[in-house]
Design a protein around this motif. Structure first.
Motif, short mmCIF file in Angstrom:
data_model
loop_
_atom_site.label_atom_id
_atom_site.label_comp_id
_atom_site.label_asym_id
_atom_site.label_seq_id
_atom_site.Cartn_x
_atom_site.Cartn_y
_atom_site.Cartn_z
N LYS A 1 0.83 -1.21 0.00
CA LYS A 1 0.00 0.00 0.00
C LYS A 1 0.87 1.27 0.00
N GLU B 1 2.55 1.72 -3.43
CA GLU B 1 1.58 2.22 -4.42
C GLU B 1 1.32 3.71 -4.21
N LYS B 2 1.13 4.10 -2.98
CA LYS B 2 0.84 5.51 -2.67
C LYS B 2 2.03 6.41 -3.01
N ASP C 1 2.33 6.76 -6.80
CA ASP C 1 1.31 7.66 -7.33
C ASP C 1 1.67 9.12 -7.08
#
Length: 64
Positions: A20, A23-24, A27
């Motif tokens: 997580k 991914e964050k 991004d």
């Protein structure tokens, strides 16, 4: 013990949280240049997942 070994030991057992976070972070990095380097960011995310997130691709279902 190297810094990489310390990170790996800290993240062991927390692969979902590591995925997580990867991914964050990816991004956020991709947002600034408006997707211009999306391929490179995706490659970096995949390599980090292999090292710290259990090696699961984002499109693959979790393994039991």
């Amino acid at each position: 013990m190297s810094m990489m070994d310390k990170l790996k030991s800290m993240l062991k057992g927390h692969e979902a949280k590591a995925d997580k976070g990867i991914e964050k972070a990816g991004d956020m990095v991709d947002e600034k240049p408006q997707g211009k380097f999306q391929g490179q960011v995706d490659t970096a995310q995949d390599k980090l997942r292999e090292q710290y997130g259990g090696g699961q691709e984002k499109d693959q279902p979790p393994q039991d």
